[in-house]
Motif scaffolding. Structure first.
Motif, PDB file in Angstrom:
ATOM      1  N   HIS A   1       1.346  -1.334  -0.153  1.00 52.30           N
ATOM      2  CA  HIS A   1      -0.421   0.074  -0.415  1.00 52.30           C
ATOM      3  C   HIS A   1       1.080   1.301  -0.164  1.00 52.30           C
ATOM      4  O   HIS A   1       1.961   1.611   0.873  1.00 52.30           O
ATOM      5  N   ALA A   2       0.234   2.131  -0.936  1.00 47.55           N
ATOM      6  CA  ALA A   2       1.652   3.327  -1.237  1.00 47.55           C
ATOM      7  C   ALA A   2       1.335   4.558  -0.002  1.00 47.55           C
ATOM      8  O   ALA A   2       2.126   5.152   0.696  1.00 47.55           O
TER       9      ALA A   2
ATOM     10  N   LEU B   1       0.072   3.574   3.311  1.00 48.88           N
ATOM     11  CA  LEU B   1      -0.395   2.615   4.680  1.00 48.88           C
ATOM     12  C   LEU B   1       1.334   2.208   5.053  1.00 48.88           C
ATOM     13  O   LEU B   1       1.795   2.308   5.802  1.00 48.88           O
ATOM     14  N   GLU B   2       2.204   1.817   3.812  1.00 47.84           N
ATOM     15  CA  GLU B   2       3.109   1.091   4.693  1.00 47.84           C
ATOM     16  C   GLU B   2       4.275   1.179   3.008  1.00 47.84           C
ATOM     17  O   GLU B   2       4.332  -0.060   2.677  1.00 47.84           O
ATOM     18  N   PRO B   3       4.306   1.863   2.503  1.00 47.33           N
ATOM     19  CA  PRO B   3       5.394   1.716   1.401  1.00 47.33           C
ATOM     20  C   PRO B   3       6.274   1.140   1.410  1.00 47.33           C
ATOM     21  O   PRO B   3       6.946   0.745   0.065  1.00 47.33           O
ATOM     22  N   ALA B   4       7.378   1.145   2.333  1.00 48.37           N
ATOM     23  CA  ALA B   4       8.287   0.599   2.476  1.00 48.37           C
ATOM     24  C   ALA B   4       8.241  -1.095   2.689  1.00 48.37           C
ATOM     25  O   ALA B   4       9.804  -1.356   2.588  1.00 48.37           O
ATOM     26  N   ALA B   5       6.974  -1.443   2.812  1.00 49.78           N
ATOM     27  CA  ALA B   5       6.833  -2.498   2.863  1.00 49.78           C
ATOM     28  C   ALA B   5       7.346  -3.309   1.461  1.00 49.78           C
ATOM     29  O   ALA B   5       7.348  -4.970   1.596  1.00 49.78           O
ATOM     30  N   GLY B   6       6.897  -2.854   0.737  1.00 56.32           N
ATOM     31  CA  GLY B   6       7.285  -2.883  -0.538  1.00 56.32           C
ATOM     32  C   GLY B   6       8.773  -2.546  -1.293  1.00 56.32           C
ATOM     33  O   GLY B   6       9.750  -1.911  -0.963  1.00 56.32           O
ATOM     34  N   VAL B   7       8.932  -3.196  -2.853  1.00 57.83           N
ATOM     35  CA  VAL B   7       9.986  -3.356  -3.814  1.00 57.83           C
ATOM     36  C   VAL B   7       9.858  -2.313  -4.430  1.00 57.83           C
ATOM     37  O   VAL B   7       9.057  -3.340  -5.654  1.00 57.83           O
TER      38      VAL B   7
ATOM     39  N   LEU C   1      -2.006   0.726 -10.168  1.00 57.03           N
ATOM     40  CA  LEU C   1      -3.424   1.580  -9.589  1.00 57.03           C
ATOM     41  C   LEU C   1      -1.944   3.116  -8.892  1.00 57.03           C
ATOM     42  O   LEU C   1      -1.160   2.393  -8.440  1.00 57.03           O
ATOM     43  N   ASP C   2      -2.779   4.180  -8.628  1.00 60.34           N
ATOM     44  CA  ASP C   2      -2.437   5.362  -8.195  1.00 60.34           C
ATOM     45  C   ASP C   2      -1.187   4.955  -6.898  1.00 60.34           C
ATOM     46  O   ASP C   2      -1.099   5.518  -5.758  1.00 60.34           O
TER      47      ASP C   2
END
Length: 365
Positions: free
Chosen positions: A190-191, A193-199, A234-235
């Motif tokens: 989720h951009a 709530l938790e952007p750092a959880a993604g790559v 999605l944005d």
């Protein structure tokens, strides 16, 4: 094999055959259209030259091969596939006006095929000459490369009937060319709530585009051009995937090796991002040394004829890479390849055919 007698080169007959070929649409990868086109090409060859043109089936559609018999000495090389989708002819029909012929594929490269056929028809002795017209040049020649190389090696000299360079110059060199596809795999999150959880695959792709563009060496003829990119869904989602397409042109085998090694060595900048690289430089460079002897013959036949090295590739790249003498750009004089304004200058066609006929005789002498 019954051959037709030599005939004088006729501009009207050339226009008639050009109309016939253009009005049989032949978009690459459309197997039904290409089958019809191959039959039409074969019929025109047989009408003007006699004998039998053979259709060679392939996964990309039929190639057309014709041989005059005898010890093979000269291969006239071209293709009948075009870049225009089926139905283009209805919107842009074949027309002759103001000294020009227009229509889909007229310059690239149906005009050149007509010139090759009429050049050969003008000769009393056609022995040792072959015509090969392939079905997939516009999409990489994957199904025809082996056949092209086989006949080029058998004949020992290749005249490529692709359209002439600007001003009617022949093409004495071509860059090697290819396409690379780089796929980036990241991880969605989720951009907000938790952007750092993604790559973030888009951020990784941005790094890769800059690294790839830095491989460019225009001063020595190497161009590395990112052309297409896509990423995201999605944005509010960190993108999990991205893709980059890159066009590459090189003038030397050393640069081909450098670029292919560099793409193989691409490394992710972000932890946990992954890269997949596909593609390569499928057409090797055509060095000007491959055309030097044939170009000298052409200049003797046509004093003042110019030669140019160009960036685009053709099937002449394959034959030159084998060490087979190859001269390209002997086809139609015109312009607008792959564009709606494509055209051929009609009053140049007989002269171009006479040059090819002269080259055939000089090579066989």
């Amino acid at each position: 094999m019954m051959m037709r007698k030599a005939v004088a080169i006729s501009a009207d007959a050339m226009i008639e055959d050009l109309r016939t070929l253009v009005e049989t649409e032949s978009p690459s990868r459309d197997l039904d259209a290409l089958a019809a086109s191959a039959r039409t090409v074969a019929a025109v060859i047989e009408k003007r030259l006699g004998g039998q043109a053979t259709l060679i089936e392939s996964a990309a559609g039929p190639h057309v091969h014709w041989s005059a018999g005898g010890d093979p000495k000269v291969l006239l090389l071209g293709h009948h596939d075009t870049v225009f989708p089926l139905g283009t002819l209805a919107r842009r029909p074949f027309r002759v006006a103001d000294g020009r012929a227009t229509g889909p594929g007229v310059f690239d490269m149906l005009g050149g095929l007509v010139q090759a056929i009429h050049a050969l028809a003008s000769l009393d002795d056609r022995s040792g000459v072959e015509i090969l017209v392939t079905a997939d040049e516009e999409v990489g020649s994957h199904a025809s490369r082996g056949l092209i190389e086989e006949r080029a090696l058998a004949c020992g000299a290749v005249l490529v009937m692709e359209g002439a360079a600007d001003g009617g110059a022949v093409k004495t060199g071509r860059k090697g060319c290819g396409t690379f596809h780089v796929t980036v795999t990241g991880r969605a999150s989720h951009a907000g709530l938790e952007p750092a959880a993604g790559v973030n695959a888009l951020v990784e792709a941005a790094h890769q585009v800059l690294d790839i563009a830095a491989l460019d060496r225009p001063g020595i003829g190497t161009t590395v051009t990112p052309t297409v990119a896509s990423a995201g869904t999605l944005d509010n989602v960190v993108p999990a995937e991205a893709a980059i397409t890159v066009d590459v042109r090189v003038e030397s085998a050393e640069e081909k090796d450098r670029i292919e090694a560099a793409f193989a060595a691409l490394t992710p900048r972000l932890a946990e991002a992954k890269l997949t690289v596909q593609g390569g430089i499928g057409r090797p460079p055509m060095p000007e040394s491959a055309s030097a002897g044939l170009f000298a013959l052409a200049q003797q036949l046509s004093p003042g004829l110019e030669g140019k090295a160009v960036g685009g590739g053709s099937d002449g790249n394959f034959t030159a890479a084998l060490g087979v003498p190859t001269l390209d750009g002997l086809g139609a004089v015109g312009g607008g390849a792959h564009a709606d304004h494509e055209y051929v200058v009609l009053d140049t066609m007989p002269g171009q055919a006479r040059l090819v006929a002269g080259l055939i005789n000089a090579i066989r002498a």
